[in-house]
Design an enzyme around this catalytic site. Structure first.
Site, PDB file in Angstrom:
ATOM      1  N   THR A 238      -1.530   2.484  -8.123  1.00  0.00           N
ATOM      2  CA  THR A 238      -2.610   3.189  -8.822  1.00  0.00           C
ATOM      3  C   THR A 238      -2.030   4.254  -9.750  1.00  0.00           C
ATOM      4  O   THR A 238      -2.469   4.402 -10.889  1.00  0.00           O
ATOM      5  CB  THR A 238      -3.571   3.801  -7.788  1.00  0.00           C
ATOM      6  OG1 THR A 238      -3.951   2.772  -6.906  1.00  0.00           O
ATOM      7  CG2 THR A 238      -4.781   4.398  -8.434  1.00  0.00           C
TER       8      THR A 238
ATOM      9  N   SER B 134       0.837  -1.197   0.000  1.00  0.00           N
ATOM     10  CA  SER B 134       0.000   0.000   0.000  1.00  0.00           C
ATOM     11  C   SER B 134       0.877   1.256   0.000  1.00  0.00           C
ATOM     12  O   SER B 134       1.787   1.384   0.814  1.00  0.00           O
ATOM     13  CB  SER B 134      -0.892  -0.024   1.234  1.00  0.00           C
ATOM     14  OG  SER B 134      -1.659   1.133   1.246  1.00  0.00           O
ATOM     15  N   GLY B 135       0.604   2.157  -0.938  1.00  0.00           N
ATOM     16  CA  GLY B 135       1.356   3.420  -1.000  1.00  0.00           C
ATOM     17  C   GLY B 135       2.594   3.307  -1.860  1.00  0.00           C
ATOM     18  O   GLY B 135       3.367   4.259  -1.953  1.00  0.00           O
TER      19      GLY B 135
ATOM     20  N   SER C 261      -5.486   5.494  -0.619  1.00  0.00           N
ATOM     21  CA  SER C 261      -5.291   4.039  -0.728  1.00  0.00           C
ATOM     22  C   SER C 261      -6.493   3.364  -1.387  1.00  0.00           C
ATOM     23  O   SER C 261      -7.641   3.623  -1.025  1.00  0.00           O
ATOM     24  CB  SER C 261      -5.084   3.491   0.677  1.00  0.00           C
ATOM     25  OG  SER C 261      -4.845   2.132   0.604  1.00  0.00           O
ATOM     26  N   SER C 262      -6.205   2.528  -2.384  1.00  0.00           N
ATOM     27  CA  SER C 262      -7.306   1.793  -3.031  1.00  0.00           C
ATOM     28  C   SER C 262      -7.729   0.689  -2.071  1.00  0.00           C
ATOM     29  O   SER C 262      -6.898  -0.121  -1.667  1.00  0.00           O
ATOM     30  CB  SER C 262      -6.839   1.164  -4.345  1.00  0.00           C
ATOM     31  OG  SER C 262      -5.986   2.029  -5.015  1.00  0.00           O
TER      32      SER C 262
ATOM     33  N   ASN D  24      -1.271   5.407   3.159  1.00  0.00           N
ATOM     34  CA  ASN D  24      -1.462   6.099   1.880  1.00  0.00           C
ATOM     35  C   ASN D  24      -2.714   6.982   1.976  1.00  0.00           C
ATOM     36  O   ASN D  24      -3.760   6.523   2.411  1.00  0.00           O
ATOM     37  CB  ASN D  24      -1.635   5.036   0.768  1.00  0.00           C
ATOM     38  CG  ASN D  24      -1.778   5.653  -0.601  1.00  0.00           C
ATOM     39  OD1 ASN D  24      -1.762   6.884  -0.750  1.00  0.00           O
ATOM     40  ND2 ASN D  24      -1.928   4.810  -1.604  1.00  0.00           N
TER      41      ASN D  24
ATOM     42  N   GLY E 192      -1.143  -5.210  -2.667  1.00  0.00           N
ATOM     43  CA  GLY E 192       0.071  -6.012  -2.563  1.00  0.00           C
ATOM     44  C   GLY E 192       0.050  -6.888  -1.328  1.00  0.00           C
ATOM     45  O   GLY E 192      -0.883  -6.829  -0.524  1.00  0.00           O
TER      46      GLY E 192
ATOM     47  N   GLU F  60       0.427  -8.196   2.196  1.00  0.00           N
ATOM     48  CA  GLU F  60       0.328  -7.410   3.437  1.00  0.00           C
ATOM     49  C   GLU F  60       0.775  -8.242   4.621  1.00  0.00           C
ATOM     50  O   GLU F  60       0.281  -9.353   4.817  1.00  0.00           O
ATOM     51  CB  GLU F  60      -1.113  -6.924   3.650  1.00  0.00           C
ATOM     52  CG  GLU F  60      -1.456  -5.782   2.725  1.00  0.00           C
ATOM     53  CD  GLU F  60      -2.841  -5.203   2.967  1.00  0.00           C
ATOM     54  OE1 GLU F  60      -3.574  -5.722   3.812  1.00  0.00           O
ATOM     55  OE2 GLU F  60      -3.170  -4.217   2.275  1.00  0.00           O
TER      56      GLU F  60
HETATM   57  N1  LIG Z   1       5.182   8.162 -10.074  1.00  0.00           N
HETATM   58  C1  LIG Z   1       4.843   8.914  -9.038  1.00  0.00           C
HETATM   59  N2  LIG Z   1       5.186  10.184  -9.018  1.00  0.00           N
HETATM   60  C2  LIG Z   1       4.854  10.969  -7.980  1.00  0.00           C
HETATM   61  N3  LIG Z   1       4.193  10.540  -6.899  1.00  0.00           N
HETATM   62  C3  LIG Z   1       3.806   9.265  -6.857  1.00  0.00           C
HETATM   63  C4  LIG Z   1       4.111   8.383  -7.920  1.00  0.00           C
HETATM   64  N4  LIG Z   1       3.605   7.198  -7.583  1.00  0.00           N
HETATM   65  C5  LIG Z   1       3.021   7.339  -6.377  1.00  0.00           C
HETATM   66  N5  LIG Z   1       3.135   8.564  -5.936  1.00  0.00           N
HETATM   67  C6  LIG Z   1       2.646   9.134  -4.658  1.00  0.00           C
HETATM   68  O1  LIG Z   1       2.376   8.081  -3.774  1.00  0.00           O
HETATM   69  C7  LIG Z   1       1.011   8.076  -3.364  1.00  0.00           C
HETATM   70  C8  LIG Z   1       0.512   6.673  -3.263  1.00  0.00           C
HETATM   71  O2  LIG Z   1       0.432   6.092  -4.528  1.00  0.00           O
HETATM   72  P1  LIG Z   1      -0.721   5.070  -4.956  1.00  0.00           P
HETATM   73  O3  LIG Z   1      -2.032   5.542  -4.512  1.00  0.00           O
HETATM   74  O4  LIG Z   1      -0.539   4.784  -6.378  1.00  0.00           O
HETATM   75  O5  LIG Z   1      -0.323   3.842  -4.100  1.00  0.00           O
HETATM   76  P2  LIG Z   1      -0.928   2.393  -4.206  1.00  0.00           P
HETATM   77  O6  LIG Z   1       0.210   1.466  -4.429  1.00  0.00           O
HETATM   78  O7  LIG Z   1      -2.032   2.367  -5.176  1.00  0.00           O
HETATM   79  O8  LIG Z   1      -1.458   2.200  -2.749  1.00  0.00           O
HETATM   80  P3  LIG Z   1      -2.740   1.361  -2.265  1.00  0.00           P
HETATM   81  O9  LIG Z   1      -2.385  -0.067  -2.327  1.00  0.00           O
HETATM   82  O10 LIG Z   1      -2.932   1.847  -0.882  1.00  0.00           O
HETATM   83  O11 LIG Z   1      -3.829   1.750  -3.173  1.00  0.00           O
HETATM   84  C9  LIG Z   1       0.291   8.860  -4.428  1.00  0.00           C
HETATM   85  O12 LIG Z   1      -0.853   9.459  -3.912  1.00  0.00           O
HETATM   86  C10 LIG Z   1       1.343   9.860  -4.847  1.00  0.00           C
HETATM   87  O13 LIG Z   1       1.329  10.922  -3.940  1.00  0.00           O
HETATM   88 MG   LIG Z   2      -3.980   2.218  -5.131  1.00  0.00          MG
END
Ligand SMILES: Nc1ncnc2c1ncn2[C@@H]1O[C@H](COP(=O)(O)OP(=O)(O)OP(=O)(O)O)[C@@H](O)[C@H]1O
Ligand SMILES: [Mg+2]
Length: 1108
Positions: free
Chosen positions: A112, A107-108, A160-161, A157, A387, A389
Site C-alpha cells: 500500500t 501482508s506488511g 493491513s488492507s 500489519n 500477496g 498467503e
Molecule cells: N517505504 C516505506 N517506508 C517506511 N515505512 C514503510 C514503507 N513501506 C511500508 N512501510 C511500513 O510498513 C507498514 C506496512 O506497509 P503496508 O501497509 O504498505 O503493507 P501492505 O503490503 O499493504 O500490507 P497488507 O497486505 O497487510 O495490506 C506501513 O504501515 C509502514 O509502517
Molecule cells: Mg496494504
C-alpha cells in the site's frame, strides 16, 4: 555539464540481481541483506523493483529526490521506486502505452505504501493547474477513505488492507490526470463479526467512536466506550502510532474533498453505527409446543435503536431473526430459526451490510473521480493486491487469494517473456528459447470450468441434497486425484496415503510459490455467502435511502428465485476481467518483501526473506531475465561509459556510436558469443562480461585519475611557482622602495639635526656678541647714571641744607610772632570773653539734656523702673530729682484713674501692707489676691438665706474658716461673717449662728510670723463674749480678715484701734485656761500642710511648712 551516473556506480552489492554472479539463493539473499543493511531498500531484477520494507522513514522520498529521478533513464541512477514510476509515466505520456503497476508481496511488505509512493510521484511530475490539481487531490484523498473502511490492524500489519485494490488513473494526451476508476476485490468481511486474537475490526469503527463529537455520537445512538460493542475486539483496540481520533478527522476531510455530500456521510456513519448495534443483539431460546426451539431477541433496546437508525420497522426485523422463508416455484415454506441460526443470520446481515457499504463507497468514489472528458484516455493501473498467503490454517480466503497470485504470476511470466521477445524482435536479435516454469497448469487446476476446483465447489453448493465440506473434498479427491499439483490423503494417488503432514480434512496444492495446505471446513458456506431472503427483504423495507440501494434483491417486486453467483465465481470473474485488463497494458512490477516479523527496522530475518523470495518467484524471475541476455544498454551510454578502454575511441569517437562500440569490443577481444549487436542496444549475455568491462573501466579510471592527478599537480606546482616568482618581484620592489624610503627619511632627519646644531651654534655666538655689546652699553649707562646720581644727591643735600636753614628761620620767626600774639590775646580774653563763653556752653548743655530727656521718657506705669542715664556728672542731683518728680507725677496720674471702690480696695491693701509687710511670711502671697469680701455670696445663695436674715448689718466679709478645737487642735468648718459691728461664727451646714462677738469685745488679734492662716481673736476680759474664751481660727484669707477687722477699728470713732500682735508664740484664753500657741517650722515629713497638735494642757503646737 550534466554528470552522467549509472546504476553501476557506487553499488552496494549489485543494484540489479540479473548481474549477480554466481546466481544462487544464498548470493541473492546476501545481496538483499547487504543492501538492506546500507538502507538500500530497492533492488532491480531487470525492470522489476524489489522493495524491502524499511519500517522507518528514510530520507529518500523528498521533493529533491523526485526532481533527481524526473526524466532520467531507468538504469541511470541507483534503484528506486521513483525510477519505475518515472519510466512508466514517461512511456505512457511519450509512447502512448497504457501502463500497469503490479505491486505484490505478503501482508506488511509495504504494497500500500508503495502504491501511494507511485501515485504521489506521478502527481508530482505530471502537469499542474487548478482543475488538474483538483483531480490529483481527489485521487490521492480516495486512499484514506478506503483505508478507513477496508484496512484493519492484523498481527502482521497495523494497517493491513483487507481488500484487493486496482486503480486505473486516466491521463490525457499531455499526461495530465483526468480521473480514475477503482476496482475492489474480496473484502475480508468475516472480520466485521470476529477478529483473531491480537487483531481488531476495520479502522472506521474505532475512528468513529474516538473521533466523532459527542453530538454526532448521540445522533448515532452510540457510546464512546469500545467495550460496549461485541463486534469490537478489546485486546488491541489501541494501536501504537495510530491516532484514531485524528484519522477520523482526516477521513471526514478526505470524504469532503472526494465529493461526498453531508447527508451521504451521515448515512454511511449510520450504517457503521447500525453494524455495531447489530453485534449487540442477543438471542435466547424459546420452546415451542411442537418441541422445537425458536430464538427470541433478548434485550430489545439495541434492536430498537438500530431500527430507529435505519428506519426499519422493529417487528419486521425481529421476525426476520426468528423465521426463514424458503420460496420454491409455487410454494413458500416458513421455518423457525434456532438460536445458533439466529446468530448466524445476524452475523451474515452484519457482514453483508458492511461489505455492501464498502462496495457502495468504492462506486461512490468512482462516480466522483471518473474522468469527465470523453476523449481517449491513457491509463496507468496500480494494483495493490494481497500477496501469496501460507498460514498454518488456510481456508477459503487463502485459496482465493493464492489463486489470484497464481494468475498474477502467470501474467507476469507471460508479459516478461513477451516483452523480452518483443525487444529481441525490435532489436533484430536472434531468439533463443527460454526455459521457465509455466504455472498455467495450476491456474487450470483451480479455474477450469469443467473440473476446476472452483467449478466443483460451485457444483457442490448448487447440488440438491446434503452438501457438506466433506462431500466437496470427496469430489475433489475423485476428480483432481490425477493432477500433478493436487495432493490429498484420500485421493486415489497412493503417494499420500501415509503422508501425516496432510490431514484427512485437507487438500494441498503445489503453487508456483510453494505447497499450501487448505482445510475444507467452511468452503461451502463461504462460497455460498447466503443472506436469508427475509433479512434482505427487511432491509429493503428500510426507510433509509442508502440501505435500500444496498439490498436490491429484497425488492418483492423483483423476486429472483435464481441463486446469486457464488463468492468463488464472482471472484473468478473479476480476476478474469482484471487479467484481461492487465494484459492490454505494459506491466511494471514492484515486489515487496518484509524483512522481519517484528515490524522493526534494521532486522533482516533470513528465513522469512528466503520464504518470500521463493514464493514471489524472484529467483525464477532472475533466471527468466538471464535466459537470454543478462544486460543490455543503448550504444551511446555504452560507448560513453567504456570508451576509455580503447585508444581508438578515447577521448572522442567521431563516428556513429554503434561502430564505436564494435571497435571497442574488438579491441577488448570480448568473445563474439558473449554479446550481440541490436539495432540500438548491445546485448551482453553474461554478467561476467559486464563485470570484466566494469573492472577494466575501474582500472582505466584509476590510471586516468592518476594521469589527471599528475597533470593537475604539475600544473598546480608550475602555476604556484610562477605565481611565487611574480610575487617575489613585487615583494622585492616593494621592499626596496620601503628601504630607500627609510634611508631617505634617516638622512633627512640627520641633516636636519646637523643643520639645527650649526644654526644653534651660530645663533648662540651672535647672542653672546650681542649680550657683550649690550653689557658694555649698560655699563656706560650705569656709570653715567651713578655719576649723575652722585652729582644730583650732592646738589639735593646742598638744597635741603639750604631749605632747612630757611625753614628754621621761618619757624623761629613764627614762634616769636605767636608768642607775641598770645601775650596780647591773653591780656584781652581774660578780661571779657571767658565768662560769656562758659555760660553759653552750660546753657547749651542743659538745653541738649532736657531735649534728650524728653525724647527718652519712660512709660507711665508706676512700676516701670527705667530712667535714662545722665550725660554729665555735674547733672547728678538734677537727674535724681527729676526722676523722683516724674515718678510722683506718674503715680498721681495713675491714682486719678481709680473709682471709689478700687480706691477702698487699695486702701485696704495699703493697710494690709502697713500691718503685715515684712512681718508675716504669708503676706507676699496675698498681695496679688484681690480682697473679695463675700466669698460665699451670702446674700445671693439661698442656702444662707436664714443666716443672711439673722444679720442686720451689711456683711463685709463672709468666708469658711476652721475653728480650732482646744482639746485636740483639730479644726471644724465654720462660716465667718464680719459686719461693721460684730463677728459671727455659724455652722457651715445649717447656717445656725454659733457665736456672735460684738467688735468692741475684741481686744486684739494674734497671728504668727509664718505662712499659716491661724489667728486668735482675743476678747476683752470681763466682756459678755469672753465667757467661752478666745477663738483660735484658721483661714485662707487671713490677711484680708485681719485687715478688715483693723480697718473697722480704725474708722469707728467710738472704739480704739484693734491691736494686731504678730509673734510665733501667744497665749489664748480657753475658758479658764490659758494655752500657749506655739508656731514651729515643720520638717519635710509634715508635708506641705499646716498641722496643729495639742502637746499638753498648756501648749498647742502648730507646725508650719518651711517656705522656700
Ligand atoms: N517505504 C516505506 N517506508 C517506511 N515505512 C514503510 C514503507 N513501506 C511500508 N512501510 C511500513 O510498513 C507498514 C506496512 O506497509 P503496508 O501497509 O504498505 O503493507 P501492505 O503490503 O499493504 O500490507 P497488507 O497486505 O497487510 O495490506 C506501513 O504501515 C509502514 O509502517
Ligand atoms: Mg496494504
Amino acid at each position: 555539464m550534466e554528470v552522467k551516473t549509472s546504476l553501476l556506480d557506487n553499488m552496494i552489492g549489485v543494484g540489479d540481481m540479473v548481474l549477480l554472479e554466481p546466481l544462487s539463493e544464498d548470493s541473492f539473499l546476501e545481496n538483499l541483506r547487504k543492501r538492506f543493511d546500507h538502507s538500500e531498500i530497492y533492488t532491480y531484477i531487470g525492470s522489476v523493483v524489489i522493495s524491502m520494507n524499511p519500517y522507518r522513514s528514510l530520507p529518500i522520498f523528498t521533493p529533491d529526490k523526485v526532481e533527481e529521478y524526473r526524466n532520467r533513464n531507468f538504469y541511470e541512477l541507483s534503484p528506486h521506486i521513483y525510477a519505475l514510476a518515472d519510466e512508466a509515466y514517461r512511456s505512457l505520456r511519450d509512447q502512448d502505452k497504457d501502463q500497469c503497476i503490479l505491486i505484490t508481496g505478503e501482508s506488511g511488505a509495504g504494497k500500500t505504501e508503495a502504491s501511494k509512493l507511485v501515485m504521489s510521484y506521478v502527481a508530482a511530475v505530471c502537469g499542474k493547474g487548478q482543475e488538474v490539481n483538483k483531480v490529483k487531490e481527489q485521487l490521492l484523498q480516495s486512499n484514506p477513505v478506503l483505508e478507513a473502511f477496508g484496512n484493519a490492524k492484523t498481527v502482521r500489519n497495523d494497517n493491513s488492507s483487507r481488500f484487493g485494490k486496482y486503480m486505473d488513473i486516466e491521463f490525457d494526451f499531455k499526461g495530465d490526470p483526468l480521473g480514475g476508476v477503482i476496482s475492489n476485490y474480496l473484502l475480508e468481511k468475516s472480520r466485521v463479526v470476529k477478529q483473531p486474537r491480537g487483531e481488531r475490526n476495520f479502522h472506521v469503527f474505532y475512528q468513529l467512536l474516538s473521533g466523532a463529537s459527542d453530538d454526532t455520537l448521540k445522533k448515532l445512538k452510540l457510546e464512546r466506550d469500545f467495550s460496549k460493542y461485541n463486534y469490537l475486539s478489546l485486546d488491541s483496540a489501541a494501536v501504537n502510532g495510530l491516532d484514531d481520533a485524528a484519522n477520523f478527522r482526516t477521513v471526514r476531510n478526505a470524504m469532503q474533498i472526494v465529493g461526498f455530500m453531508e447527508d451521504e456521510v451521515q448515512s454511511v456513519l449510520e450504517l457503521v453505527a447500525a453494524v455495531l448495534k447489530l453485534g449487540n443483539i442477543e438471542f435466547k431460546p424459546e420452546s415451542r409446543c411442537n418441541g422445537t426451539d425458536e430464538s427470541r431477541v433478548k434485550d430489545k433496546n439495541d434492536l430498537k435503536e438500530m431500527c430507529e437508525l435505519l428506519g426499519i420497522e422493529q417487528s419486521v426485523l425481529e421476525r426476520a431473526f426468528s423465521y426463514r422463508t424458503v420460496e420454491a416455484k409455487l410454494e413458500k415454506v416458513s421455518t423457525t430459526l434456532n438460536v445458533a441460526q439466529a446468530y448466524y443470520a445476524r452475523d451474515a446481515l452484519a457482514k453483508n451490510l458492511y461489505s455492501r457499504l464498502f462496495t457502495w463507497l468504492v462506486s461512490r468514489i468512482n462516480e466522483s473521480i471518473k474522468a469527465q472528458a470523453k476523449t481517449r484516455h491513457k491509463v496507468m493501473g496500480v494494483l495493490d493486491i494481497y500477496g501469496f498467503e501460507i498460514f498454518e490454517d488456510n481456508s477459503f480466503e487463502q485459496f482465493i487469494i493464492n489463486y489470484c497470485n497464481e494468475k498474477l504470476q502467470q501474467i507476469f511470466i507471460e508479459l516478461t517473456l513477451r516483452e523480452e521477445q518483443e525487444e529481441y524482435v525490435r532489436e533484430g536479435i536472434e531468439w533463443t528459447n527460454i526455459e521457465y516454469f509455466n504455472n498455467a497448469i495450476i491456474c487450470d487446476l483451480i479455474e477450469n470450468n469443467q473440473n476446476g476446483i472452483l467449478a466443483m465447489l460451485d457444483e457442490e453448493c448448487l447440488r440438491p441434497g446434503t452438501v457438506t465440506d466433506e462431500t466437496f473434498l470427496d469430489k475433489l479427491n475423485t476428480i483432481c486425484a490425477e493432477h500433478q499439483h493436487f495432493e490429498s490423503r484420500l485421493s486415489k494417488n497412493s503417494k499420500f496415503l501415509t503422508d501425516h503432514s496432510l490431514p484427512h480434512s485437507c487438500f494441498r496444492i503445489q503453487h508456483y510459490a510453494g505447497k499450501v495446505l487448505y482445510r475444507v471446513e467452511g468452503f461451502v458456506d463461504k462460497n455460498n455467502d447466503l443472506l436469508y431472503r427475509d433479512l434482505s427483504q427487511a432491509m429493503y423495507k428500510a426507510n433509509h435511502s442508502l440501505i435500500k440501494q444496498l439490498f436490491p434483491e429484497g425488492n418483492p417486486a423483483k423476486v429472483n428465485l435464481k441463486r446469486p453467483p457464488t463468492a468463488g465465481t464472482q471472484f473468478k470473474t473479476s480476476v478474469g476481467t482484471l487479467m484481461r485488463n492487465l494484459q492490454t497494458k505494459n506491466p511494471n512490477y514492484i515486489r515487496c518483501i518484509k524483512p522481519n516479523d517484528k515490524k522493526a527496522s534494521h532486522i533482516f530475518t533470513e528465513s522469512l526473506v528466503c520464504h518470500q523470495v521463493r514464493y514471489l518467484g524472484l529467483m525464477e524471475n532472475v533466471r527468466v531475465r538471464r535466459a537470454g541476455y543478462a544486460f543490455r544498454q543503448a550504444y551511446e551510454p555504452c560507448l560513453e561509459r567504456y570508451k576509455m578502454l580503447c585508444k581508438k575511441t578515447w577521448p572522442h569517437w567521431r563516428g556513429p556510436a554503434r561502430e564505436g562500440v564494435e571497435v571497442l569490443m574488438a579491441d577488448l577481444q570480448v568473445p563474439a558469443e558473449e554479446f550481440s549487436y541490436g539495432r540500438s542496444k548491445i546485448f551482453i549475455r553474461n554478467p561476467r562480461t559486464l563485470f570484466f568491462l566494469e573492472e577494466r573501466r575501474r582500472q582505466c579510471l584509476q590510471d586516468l585519475a592518476a594521469l589527471i592527478q599528475k597533470i593537475y599537480r604539475g600544473w598546480k606546482c608550475r602555476s604556484r611557482f610562477l605565481l611565487m616568482k611574480k610575487s617575489q618581484v613585487v615583494v622585492s620592489a616593494w621592499y626596496r622602495r620601503y628601504a630607500q624610503q627609510k634611508k631617505y627619511k634617516q638622512v633627512k632627519s640627520a641633516t636636519t639635526v646637523v643643520q639645527s646644531y650649526t644654526r644653534g651654534w651660530q645663533a648662540r655666538k651672535l647672542l653672546r656678541e650681542l649680550k657683550y655689546q649690550k653689557r658694555c652699553e649698560e655699563a656706560v649707562t650705569t656709570i653715567s647714571a651713578f655719576w649723575h646720581g652722585t652729582q644730583a644727591r650732592r646738589e639735593l643735600r646742598r638744597l635741603k641744607e639750604e631749605a632747612r636753614r630757611k625753614h628754621a628761620v621761618a619757624v623761629i620767626w613764627a614762634f616769636w610772632q605767636g608768642l607775641k600774639v598770645r601775650r596780647e590775646y591773653r591780656k584781652f580774653f581774660r578780661a571779657n570773653a571767658g565768662k560769656k563763653i562758659y555760660e553759653f556752653t552750660i546753657q547749651r548743655i542743659m538745653q541738649k539734656y532736657f531735649l534728650g530727656l524728653k525724647s527718652s521718657m519712660p512709660s507711665m506705669s508706676p512700676i516701670d523702673r527705667k530712667w535714662p542715664a545722665r550725660p554729665y556728672r555735674f547733672l547728678d542731683g538734677v537727674h535724681t530729682e527729676l526722676r523722683r518728680i516724674f515718678h510722683l507725677w506718674r503715680c498721681k496720674k495713675y491714682r486719678g484713674q481709680f473709682t471709689e471702690e478700687r480706691k477702698a480696695v487699695y486702701e485696704e491693701k495699703l493697710e494690709a501692707s502697713e500691718i503685715f509687710k515684712d512681718k508675716k511670711a504669708l503676706y507676699p502671697s496675698s498681695v496679688s489676691q484681690p480682697f473679695k469680701g463675700d466669698y460665699l455670696e451670702i446674700s445671693k445663695n439661698p442656702k444662707y438665706q436664714k443666716l443672711n436674715s439673722a444679720v442686720d448689718e451689711k456683711v463685709l466679709l463672709a468666708d469658711v474658716v476652721n475653728k480650732i478645737n482646744r482639746a485636740n487642735g483639730k479644726g471644724t468648718a465654720r462660716i465667718f461673717l464680719l459686719t461693721k459691728k460684730s463677728v459671727l461664727l455659724a455652722d457651715q451646714k445649717t447656717g445656725q449662728v454659733k457665736a456672735s462677738v460684738p467688735l468692741p469685745d475684741v481686744a486684739s488679734v494674734s497671728v504668727s510670723t509664718q505662712s499659716d492662716g491661724f489667728f486668735a481673736l482675743k476678747l476683752k476680759e470681763g466682756s459678755a463674749s469672753a465667757v467661752k474664751g478666745d477663738f483660735l481660727l484658721s483661714s485662707e484669707h487671713l490677711i484680708e480678715i485681719i485687715t478688715k477687722l483693723h480697718r473697722i477699728g480704725a474708722t469707728a470713732a467710738d472704739r480704739e484701734q484693734l491691736n494686731v500682735d504678730i509673734s510665733d508664740e501667744f497665749l489664748v484664753q480657753f475658758k479658764q485656761d490659758k494655752v500657749c500657741v506655739k508656731f514651729i517650722q515643720g520638717g519635710p515629713k509634715n508635708g506641705s500642710s499646716v498641722s496643729c497638735k495639742r502637746k499638753n494642757n498648756r501648749l498647742l503646737e502648730v507646725s508650719v511648712p518651711t517656705t522656700a
